[in-house]
Design a protein around this motif. Structure first.
Motif, PDB file in Angstrom:
ATOM      1  N   ALA A 205       0.772 -13.074  22.584  1.00 43.97           N
ATOM      2  CA  ALA A 205      -0.116 -14.177  22.969  1.00 43.97           C
ATOM      3  C   ALA A 205      -0.707 -13.975  24.348  1.00 43.97           C
ATOM      4  CB  ALA A 205       0.641 -15.501  22.902  1.00 43.97           C
ATOM      5  N   GLY A 206       0.030 -13.309  25.224  1.00 41.15           N
ATOM      6  CA  GLY A 206      -0.479 -13.060  26.566  1.00 41.15           C
ATOM      7  C   GLY A 206      -1.710 -12.192  26.572  1.00 41.15           C
ATOM      8  N   ARG A 207      -1.796 -11.291  25.611  1.00 46.05           N
ATOM      9  CA  ARG A 207      -2.946 -10.395  25.505  1.00 46.05           C
ATOM     10  C   ARG A 207      -3.909 -10.792  24.382  1.00 46.05           C
ATOM     11  NH1 ARG A 207      -0.431  -4.282  26.325  1.00 46.05           N
ATOM     12  NH2 ARG A 207       0.475  -4.651  28.405  1.00 46.05           N
ATOM     13  N   SER A 208      -3.622 -11.910  23.721  1.00 47.93           N
ATOM     14  CA  SER A 208      -4.447 -12.382  22.590  1.00 47.93           C
ATOM     15  C   SER A 208      -4.612 -11.293  21.543  1.00 47.93           C
ATOM     16  CB  SER A 208      -5.815 -12.858  23.083  1.00 47.93           C
ATOM     17  OG  SER A 208      -5.686 -13.915  23.997  1.00 47.93           O
ATOM     18  N   SER A 209      -3.509 -10.648  21.189  1.00 46.08           N
ATOM     19  CA  SER A 209      -3.552  -9.555  20.219  1.00 46.08           C
ATOM     20  C   SER A 209      -2.492  -9.745  19.144  1.00 46.08           C
ATOM     21  CB  SER A 209      -3.352  -8.205  20.912  1.00 46.08           C
ATOM     22  OG  SER A 209      -2.061  -8.126  21.488  1.00 46.08           O
ATOM     23  N   ALA A 210      -2.750  -9.177  17.967  1.00 51.12           N
ATOM     24  CA  ALA A 210      -1.808  -9.223  16.856  1.00 51.12           C
ATOM     25  C   ALA A 210      -1.988  -7.978  16.011  1.00 51.12           C
ATOM     26  CB  ALA A 210      -2.021 -10.474  16.009  1.00 51.12           C
ATOM     27  N   SER A 211      -0.919  -7.561  15.362  1.00 51.10           N
ATOM     28  CA  SER A 211      -0.974  -6.411  14.470  1.00 51.10           C
ATOM     29  C   SER A 211      -0.071  -6.683  13.276  1.00 51.10           C
ATOM     30  CB  SER A 211      -0.536  -5.130  15.189  1.00 51.10           C
ATOM     31  OG  SER A 211       0.802  -5.248  15.644  1.00 51.10           O
ATOM     32  N   GLY A 212      -0.340  -5.981  12.175  1.00 50.18           N
ATOM     33  CA  GLY A 212       0.487  -6.176  11.002  1.00 50.18           C
ATOM     34  C   GLY A 212      -0.155  -5.624   9.751  1.00 50.18           C
ATOM     35  N   GLN A 213       0.429  -5.974   8.620  1.00 47.16           N
ATOM     36  CA  GLN A 213      -0.061  -5.509   7.324  1.00 47.16           C
ATOM     37  C   GLN A 213       0.028  -6.639   6.313  1.00 47.16           C
ATOM     38  OE1 GLN A 213       0.854  -1.400   5.831  1.00 47.16           O
ATOM     39  NE2 GLN A 213       1.988  -2.516   4.272  1.00 47.16           N
ATOM     40  N   VAL A 214      -1.040  -6.843   5.564  1.00 46.91           N
ATOM     41  CA  VAL A 214      -1.122  -7.913   4.573  1.00 46.91           C
ATOM     42  C   VAL A 214      -1.498  -7.305   3.227  1.00 46.91           C
ATOM     43  CG1 VAL A 214      -2.303 -10.031   3.899  1.00 46.91           C
ATOM     44  CG2 VAL A 214      -1.787  -9.617   6.304  1.00 46.91           C
ATOM     45  N   THR A 215      -0.805  -7.722   2.173  1.00 49.79           N
ATOM     46  CA  THR A 215      -1.117  -7.269   0.820  1.00 49.79           C
ATOM     47  C   THR A 215      -1.786  -8.396   0.050  1.00 49.79           C
ATOM     48  OG1 THR A 215       0.780  -5.762   0.808  1.00 49.79           O
ATOM     49  CG2 THR A 215      -0.194  -6.326  -1.317  1.00 49.79           C
ATOM     50  N   PRO A 233      -7.186   0.128   0.860  1.00 53.67           N
ATOM     51  CA  PRO A 233      -6.192   0.985   0.195  1.00 53.67           C
ATOM     52  C   PRO A 233      -5.429   0.200  -0.861  1.00 53.67           C
ATOM     53  CG  PRO A 233      -6.088   1.238   2.580  1.00 53.67           C
ATOM     54  CD  PRO A 233      -6.997   0.083   2.325  1.00 53.67           C
ATOM     55  N   LYS A 234      -5.143   0.849  -2.008  1.00 52.70           N
ATOM     56  CA  LYS A 234      -4.469   0.185  -3.111  1.00 52.70           C
ATOM     57  C   LYS A 234      -2.966   0.376  -3.025  1.00 52.70           C
ATOM     58  CE  LYS A 234      -5.556  -0.720  -7.957  1.00 52.70           C
ATOM     59  NZ  LYS A 234      -4.225  -1.220  -8.278  1.00 52.70           N
ATOM     60  N   ALA A 235      -2.217  -0.649  -3.433  1.00 51.69           N
ATOM     61  CA  ALA A 235      -0.760  -0.590  -3.474  1.00 51.69           C
ATOM     62  C   ALA A 235      -0.292  -1.377  -4.684  1.00 51.69           C
ATOM     63  CB  ALA A 235      -0.142  -1.154  -2.203  1.00 51.69           C
ATOM     64  N   ALA A 236       0.208  -0.670  -5.741  1.00 47.52           N
ATOM     65  CA  ALA A 236       0.609  -1.303  -6.998  1.00 47.52           C
ATOM     66  C   ALA A 236      -0.577  -2.099  -7.555  1.00 47.52           C
ATOM     67  CB  ALA A 236       1.833  -2.179  -6.780  1.00 47.52           C
ATOM     68  N   ASN A 237      -0.412  -3.399  -7.735  1.00 41.27           N
ATOM     69  CA  ASN A 237      -1.507  -4.224  -8.264  1.00 41.27           C
ATOM     70  C   ASN A 237      -2.316  -4.899  -7.167  1.00 41.27           C
ATOM     71  OD1 ASN A 237      -0.753  -3.706 -10.943  1.00 41.27           O
ATOM     72  ND2 ASN A 237       0.798  -5.342 -10.875  1.00 41.27           N
ATOM     73  N   VAL A 240      -4.130  -3.371   0.399  1.00 40.82           N
ATOM     74  CA  VAL A 240      -3.473  -3.484   1.695  1.00 40.82           C
ATOM     75  C   VAL A 240      -4.492  -3.559   2.832  1.00 40.82           C
ATOM     76  CG1 VAL A 240      -1.852  -2.444   3.300  1.00 40.82           C
ATOM     77  CG2 VAL A 240      -1.454  -2.245   0.846  1.00 40.82           C
ATOM     78  N   LEU A 241      -4.334  -4.569   3.658  1.00 40.91           N
ATOM     79  CA  LEU A 241      -5.147  -4.741   4.853  1.00 40.91           C
ATOM     80  C   LEU A 241      -4.255  -4.548   6.073  1.00 40.91           C
ATOM     81  CD1 LEU A 241      -7.771  -5.587   6.349  1.00 40.91           C
ATOM     82  CD2 LEU A 241      -7.023  -7.960   6.097  1.00 40.91           C
ATOM     83  N   SER A 242      -4.539  -3.535   6.871  1.00 39.83           N
ATOM     84  CA  SER A 242      -3.750  -3.254   8.071  1.00 39.83           C
ATOM     85  C   SER A 242      -4.619  -3.443   9.311  1.00 39.83           C
ATOM     86  CB  SER A 242      -3.215  -1.810   8.057  1.00 39.83           C
ATOM     87  OG  SER A 242      -2.385  -1.606   6.920  1.00 39.83           O
ATOM     88  N   PHE A 243      -4.015  -3.968  10.367  1.00 44.17           N
ATOM     89  CA  PHE A 243      -4.749  -4.178  11.607  1.00 44.17           C
ATOM     90  C   PHE A 243      -3.817  -4.107  12.794  1.00 44.17           C
ATOM     91  CE2 PHE A 243      -3.514  -8.147   9.721  1.00 44.17           C
ATOM     92  CZ  PHE A 243      -2.964  -8.870  10.757  1.00 44.17           C
TER      93      PHE A 243
END
Length: 243
Positions: A205-215, A233-237, A240-243
């Motif tokens: 929060a101090g840098r107003s940044s976030a990272s992760g992966q969402v399916t 990118p595809k994963a099973a059905n 994947v969104l990565s940031f």
């Protein structure tokens, strides 16, 4: 020989100056404070003072965030060496509230219960802005502070996109857990809907940044969304969104 005289004058002028500054701050109109807001934040029909006042609306990037906003000073917080205000507002006929406190440890947000539109917040992120997402957000937290651990919940109800006129995607919940120092973890789960969304990551929060992966996994065909998902990118059905 003149130095004692100057010292006596200074000893007299300092309290007078202090009283003048204190009086100026107490009577400071709210409209003056608005001049120092970032350009992307707008307040309309501001009345009252820095301590107690109201505004008909608050906007972010030209989009409405909250209506009928009010703030009222809480003198009891002075006993804890803090300045505090009870803040309220409305959105979509529902009430928002929190207590804002300024103290030795920085800014604190207590008793947070907010109802907000997703659109102006999503527009701050280039990728989310292009998706033209909309929803009703319910934000709740007992206490928020960069200096202390906290837990935050955001429920996104009836998420939709102007690019997909077939209907809404669903409702989702994001849980954040701060570890102190503004850093922490987050995860998102699906409450209901045709698009299943799960993911996790970290934030600062101090840098107003976030990272992760969402399916993202469609439970049924979503014609307007298929081209966007196919670019991931595809994963099973799912996709994947990565940031």
């Amino acid at each position: 020989m003149r130095r004692p005289s100057l010292l006596r004058r200074g000893a007299f002028l300092l309290p007078v100056l202090g009283v003048f500054v204190l009086t100026l701050v107490i009577r400071l109109p709210a409209s003056f404070v608005v001049l120092f807001l970032p350009p992307e934040i707008q307040m309309r029909e501001v009345e009252g003072s820095f301590w107690n006042g109201r505004a008909s609306a608050i906007g972010l990037g030209g989009l409405l965030v909250q209506e009928q906003v009010s703030w009222n000073f809480r003198p009891r917080a002075l006993s804890g060496l803090k300045l505090a205000w009870a803040v309220g507002g409305r959105m979509g006929g529902e009430t928002s509230r929190l207590e804002l406190a300024l103290g030795p440890r920085g800014v604190e947000w207590n008793g947070v219960s907010l109802v907000l539109p997703l659109e102006p917040l999503a527009a701050l992120h280039p990728q989310l802005k292009s998706a033209q997402l909309g929803a009703l957000l319910r934000v709740s937290a007992k206490s928020l502070s960069l200096a202390s651990p906290f837990e935050l919940t955001i429920a996104a109800e009836h998420v939709f996109s102007a690019l997909v006129p077939q209907g809404e995607f669903g409702s989702y919940r994001l849980d954040g857990k701060g570890m102190g120092g503004g850093k922490g973890d987050w995860q998102i789960t699906t409450l209901s809907g045709v698009l299943r969304v799960v993911g996790k990551g970290t934030f600062d929060a101090g840098r107003s940044s976030a990272s992760g992966q969402v399916t993202l996994t469609p439970r049924s065909p979503i014609p307007g969304l298929s081209p966007m998902l196919a670019s991931l990118p595809k994963a099973a059905n799912g996709f994947v969104l990565s940031f």
